[in-house]
Write a protein that holds these residues in place. Structure first.
Motif, PDB file in Angstrom:
ATOM      1  N   GLU A   7     -82.369  34.238 -62.183  1.00 29.84           N
ATOM      2  CA  GLU A   7     -83.176  33.039 -62.443  1.00 29.84           C
ATOM      3  C   GLU A   7     -83.740  33.066 -63.864  1.00 29.84           C
ATOM      4  OE1 GLU A   7     -85.567  31.318 -59.271  1.00 29.84           O
ATOM      5  OE2 GLU A   7     -87.084  30.855 -60.783  1.00 29.84           O
ATOM      6  N   ILE A  31     -83.026  32.941 -56.144  1.00 28.41           N
ATOM      7  CA  ILE A  31     -82.817  31.969 -57.231  1.00 28.41           C
ATOM      8  C   ILE A  31     -83.194  30.593 -56.710  1.00 28.41           C
ATOM      9  CG2 ILE A  31     -81.133  30.949 -58.814  1.00 28.41           C
ATOM     10  CD1 ILE A  31     -79.388  33.442 -58.226  1.00 28.41           C
ATOM     11  N   ASP A  32     -84.068  29.926 -57.447  1.00 25.19           N
ATOM     12  CA  ASP A  32     -84.430  28.552 -57.105  1.00 25.19           C
ATOM     13  C   ASP A  32     -83.236  27.658 -57.456  1.00 25.19           C
ATOM     14  OD1 ASP A  32     -85.378  25.944 -57.055  1.00 25.19           O
ATOM     15  OD2 ASP A  32     -87.364  26.490 -57.853  1.00 25.19           O
ATOM     16  N   PRO A  33     -82.632  26.985 -56.483  1.00 18.12           N
ATOM     17  CA  PRO A  33     -81.446  26.168 -56.786  1.00 18.12           C
ATOM     18  C   PRO A  33     -81.726  25.074 -57.806  1.00 18.12           C
ATOM     19  CG  PRO A  33     -82.190  25.803 -54.527  1.00 18.12           C
ATOM     20  CD  PRO A  33     -82.983  26.953 -55.061  1.00 18.12           C
ATOM     21  N   ARG A  34     -83.019  24.671 -57.911  1.00 18.64           N
ATOM     22  CA  ARG A  34     -83.348  23.641 -58.915  1.00 18.64           C
ATOM     23  C   ARG A  34     -83.197  24.179 -60.329  1.00 18.64           C
ATOM     24  NH1 ARG A  34     -88.955  22.447 -55.993  1.00 18.64           N
ATOM     25  NH2 ARG A  34     -88.744  24.684 -55.978  1.00 18.64           N
ATOM     26  N   LEU A  61     -81.019  26.549 -61.189  1.00 11.51           N
ATOM     27  CA  LEU A  61     -79.564  26.575 -61.416  1.00 11.51           C
ATOM     28  C   LEU A  61     -79.063  25.176 -61.764  1.00 11.51           C
ATOM     29  CD1 LEU A  61     -76.756  27.884 -61.317  1.00 11.51           C
ATOM     30  CD2 LEU A  61     -76.762  27.538 -58.845  1.00 11.51           C
ATOM     31  N   PHE A  62     -79.496  24.193 -60.990  1.00 16.27           N
ATOM     32  CA  PHE A  62     -79.021  22.824 -61.198  1.00 16.27           C
ATOM     33  C   PHE A  62     -79.412  22.316 -62.586  1.00 16.27           C
ATOM     34  CE2 PHE A  62     -79.233  18.230 -60.932  1.00 16.27           C
ATOM     35  CZ  PHE A  62     -78.026  17.929 -60.322  1.00 16.27           C
ATOM     36  N   SER A  63     -80.690  22.484 -62.931  1.00 17.44           N
ATOM     37  CA  SER A  63     -81.144  21.888 -64.189  1.00 17.44           C
ATOM     38  C   SER A  63     -80.610  22.640 -65.409  1.00 17.44           C
ATOM     39  CB  SER A  63     -82.671  21.795 -64.235  1.00 17.44           C
ATOM     40  OG  SER A  63     -83.214  23.073 -64.076  1.00 17.44           O
TER      41      SER A  63
END
Ligand SMILES: NC(=O)c1ccc[n+]([C@@H]2O[C@H](COP(=O)([O-])OP(=O)(O)OC[C@H]3O[C@@H](n4cnc5c(N)ncnc54)[C@H](OP(=O)(O)O)[C@@H]3O)[C@@H](O)[C@H]2O)c1
Length: 163
Positions: free
Chosen positions: A70, A95-98, A100-102
């Motif tokens: 992260e 890991i915060d998927p947000r 990864l996405f951003s």
């Protein structure tokens, strides 16, 4: 540190921001060509420092040997690359998927590589006269001391056991 990553990056002409845990290791990293060094112990959110050093942009590529994905995703530039190489920190934070996405980043697991990649790497080592950084050499009979030394995290470079 992770000294071969630094050596290969410099051969390719990259500006390198290295992370380490002490001023002494930071000085040696600078001697080996690191352009900037961030102390991950003093600055656990080292991604912010990477962003500041890159004018807010982030690093084009992050080589993550620690398993702190992260933080690596926060350090990488938009649509950059993160190579997931190891988990030496011993931590396995989620890991915060947000994040990864951003980041828009590509995360690639790197597991040793193919024979062709090994040969290409050896050519690069030879042509550029790269030498491994050896910290200490132990005899086989002294192998337990070698492991203790490596585990102490004082080593800078490879700990070798001769057979
Ligand atoms: N995927 C593959 O094909 C492959 C192949 C070989 C090795 N590996 C893995 O790659 C990793 C690194 O190997 P190496 O030979 O480079 O080991 P190494 O020489 O021990 O270097 C690892 C570095 O990680 C840093 N580190 C330790 N704890 C950390 C933490 N909590 N946060 C941030 N950084 C931390 C240390 O930095 P400082 O000591 O400078 O503070 C250390 O120098 C290992 O996990 C190994 O298993 C993967």
């Amino acid at each position: 540190m992770s000294l071969f990553a630094l050596a290969f990056a410099k051969v390719l002409g990259a500006r390198v921001i290295a992370t380490t845990s002490s001023a002494a290791k930071a000085a040696r990293l600078a001697e080996l060509g690191a352009d900037e060094v961030v102390d991950y112990r003093a600055t656990p959110d080292w991604s912010q420092e990477v962003r500041e050093l890159t004018g807010g942009r982030g690093a084009d590529r992050v080589v993550d040997v620690a398993g702190l994905l992260e933080e690596s995703l926060r350090a990488v530039r938009t649509a950059g690359h993160v190579a997931c190489v190891g988990f030496v920190s011993g931590a396995a934070p989620p890991i915060d998927p947000r994040v990864l996405f951003s980041s828009g980043a590509t995360v690639r697991a790197v597991a040793v590589g193919s024979r062709a990649q090994f040969l290409a790497m050896n050519r690069a080592v030879e042509v550029n006269r790269l030498r491994p950084v050896i910290d200490r050499v132990f005899t086989f009979d002294d192998a337990p001391a070698a492991y203790r030394h490596y585990a102490s995290r004082r080593a800078f470079g490879k700990v070798v056991i001769t057979i």
